[in-house]
Design a protein around this motif. Structure first.
Motif, PDB file in Angstrom:
ATOM      1  N   UNK A 152      47.529 -23.354   5.620  1.00 44.98           N
ATOM      2  CA  UNK A 152      48.904 -22.856   5.710  1.00 44.98           C
ATOM      3  C   UNK A 152      49.791 -23.523   4.670  1.00 44.98           C
ATOM      4  N   UNK A 153      49.699 -24.876   4.566  1.00 47.50           N
ATOM      5  CA  UNK A 153      50.517 -25.565   3.568  1.00 47.50           C
ATOM      6  C   UNK A 153      50.191 -25.035   2.168  1.00 47.50           C
ATOM      7  N   UNK A 154      48.915 -24.859   1.873  1.00 45.46           N
ATOM      8  CA  UNK A 154      48.491 -24.358   0.559  1.00 45.46           C
ATOM      9  C   UNK A 154      49.079 -22.985   0.285  1.00 45.46           C
ATOM     10  N   UNK A 155      49.070 -22.113   1.304  1.00 42.15           N
ATOM     11  CA  UNK A 155      49.602 -20.761   1.122  1.00 42.15           C
ATOM     12  C   UNK A 155      51.124 -20.754   0.979  1.00 42.15           C
ATOM     13  N   UNK A 156      51.824 -21.612   1.732  1.00 41.24           N
ATOM     14  CA  UNK A 156      53.281 -21.720   1.584  1.00 41.24           C
ATOM     15  C   UNK A 156      53.613 -22.238   0.185  1.00 41.24           C
ATOM     16  N   UNK A 157      52.910 -23.280  -0.247  1.00 41.42           N
ATOM     17  CA  UNK A 157      53.143 -23.841  -1.583  1.00 41.42           C
ATOM     18  C   UNK A 157      52.876 -22.786  -2.655  1.00 41.42           C
ATOM     19  N   UNK A 158      51.793 -22.032  -2.516  1.00 37.36           N
ATOM     20  CA  UNK A 158      51.483 -20.988  -3.501  1.00 37.36           C
ATOM     21  C   UNK A 158      52.620 -19.972  -3.592  1.00 37.36           C
ATOM     22  N   UNK A 159      53.154 -19.565  -2.438  1.00 38.85           N
ATOM     23  CA  UNK A 159      54.246 -18.589  -2.448  1.00 38.85           C
ATOM     24  C   UNK A 159      55.479 -19.160  -3.145  1.00 38.85           C
ATOM     25  N   UNK A 160      55.764 -20.438  -2.925  1.00 38.05           N
ATOM     26  CA  UNK A 160      56.906 -21.066  -3.594  1.00 38.05           C
ATOM     27  C   UNK A 160      56.663 -21.206  -5.093  1.00 38.05           C
ATOM     28  N   UNK A 161      55.402 -21.345  -5.487  1.00 38.10           N
ATOM     29  CA  UNK A 161      55.061 -21.494  -6.897  1.00 38.10           C
ATOM     30  C   UNK A 161      54.905 -20.146  -7.598  1.00 38.10           C
ATOM     31  N   UNK A 162      55.117 -19.049  -6.859  1.00 40.12           N
ATOM     32  CA  UNK A 162      54.987 -17.718  -7.450  1.00 40.12           C
ATOM     33  C   UNK A 162      53.541 -17.314  -7.654  1.00 40.12           C
ATOM     34  N   UNK A 163      52.644 -17.908  -6.875  1.00 34.23           N
ATOM     35  CA  UNK A 163      51.221 -17.609  -6.977  1.00 34.23           C
ATOM     36  C   UNK A 163      50.767 -16.901  -5.705  1.00 34.23           C
ATOM     37  N   UNK A 164      49.664 -16.157  -5.785  1.00 33.33           N
ATOM     38  CA  UNK A 164      49.169 -15.526  -4.553  1.00 33.33           C
ATOM     39  C   UNK A 164      48.548 -16.572  -3.627  1.00 33.33           C
ATOM     40  N   UNK A 165      48.775 -16.451  -2.340  1.00 34.07           N
ATOM     41  CA  UNK A 165      48.141 -17.378  -1.410  1.00 34.07           C
ATOM     42  C   UNK A 165      46.643 -17.075  -1.316  1.00 34.07           C
ATOM     43  N   UNK A 166      45.889 -18.049  -0.815  1.00 33.44           N
ATOM     44  CA  UNK A 166      44.475 -17.783  -0.587  1.00 33.44           C
ATOM     45  C   UNK A 166      43.530 -18.886  -1.022  1.00 33.44           C
ATOM     46  N   UNK A 167      44.052 -19.947  -1.626  1.00 34.40           N
ATOM     47  CA  UNK A 167      43.200 -21.044  -2.091  1.00 34.40           C
ATOM     48  C   UNK A 167      43.705 -22.354  -1.518  1.00 34.40           C
ATOM     49  N   UNK A 168      42.832 -23.070  -0.813  1.00 31.17           N
ATOM     50  CA  UNK A 168      43.224 -24.356  -0.235  1.00 31.17           C
ATOM     51  C   UNK A 168      43.351 -25.421  -1.313  1.00 31.17           C
ATOM     52  N   UNK A 169      44.390 -26.220  -1.195  1.00 26.38           N
ATOM     53  CA  UNK A 169      44.589 -27.366  -2.070  1.00 26.38           C
ATOM     54  C   UNK A 169      43.853 -28.566  -1.478  1.00 26.38           C
TER      55      UNK A 169
END
Length: 194
Positions: free
Chosen positions: A78-95
């Motif tokens: 979830x954190x990875x997907x929220x961060x991706x959305x804030x970074x303008x990237x598609x969610x779907x990859x765990x950090x």
């Protein structure tokens, strides 16, 4: 700080007053827990938000001070997907947060806004991680936030920290970037509209 705003990242959708529809997280479940916290550093407004217009909120963790925040217990996905959305990237990859943050507690994933992960200490033994800009307060000009953005931040501050509208308004109006553009009374009136 707003649980409602977090919901738009988790489930997808467009927040009231926002200009972008978020795709949401792979796991749209609500946070397991939510707690008020104080983070080291200073909240300030700079650059131009494509979601709200006006300045975005950033944290400079290296400036002396304490910034109220709300910690939401999320999964790594979830954190990875929220961060991706804030970074303008598609969610779907765990950090891999442990590897990224390492000994320094900081990882720059890109040059833009919200592309720097910062370790913000622990709460109840659980590591806290947030994202902010790679630059520091004073490296970029301040920019006053939009009314809808202040309403969202203020409502989160009131709900998350139990602050009155007057206290939340005074805090937000005094932040670098907002100070001199917003008065505490003008922000209080915005918060009274909720």
């Amino acid at each position: 700080m707003s649980a409602e705003r977090l919901g738009h990242y988790l489930r997808g959708g467009c927040p009231p007053g926002g200009g972008i529809v978020h795709p949401g997280c792979r796991d749209p479940s609500p946070p397991l827990r939510t707690r008020p916290v104080m983070l080291p550093g200073v909240l300030y407004f700079a650059t131009e938000s494509h979601v709200w217009s006006g300045g975005r909120a950033f944290l400079d963790p290296e400036v002396s001070g304490r910034a109220p925040a709300v910690a939401h217990l999320l999964t790594v996905g979830q954190f990875s997907d929220v961060a991706a959305q804030e970074m303008g990237r598609p969610p779907g990859r765990d950090l891999d947060l442990a590897a990224l943050l390492g000994a320094t507690g900081r990882a720059v994933l890109g040059p833009g806004r919200y592309e720097t992960l910062v370790s913000a200490g622990e709460h109840d033994g659980i590591p806290m991680v947030t994202f902010t800009a790679p630059w520091r307060l004073g490296d970029v000009p301040g920019n006053a936030p939009a009314a809808a953005y202040l309403r969202m931040l203020g409502s989160g501050l009131m709900a998350g920290h139990g602050r009155s509208a007057e206290e939340a308004a005074a805090y937000l109006a005094g932040r670098p970037g907002a100070a001199g553009h917003w008065t505490a009374e003008a922000v209080r009136q915005l918060l009274a509209q909720d």
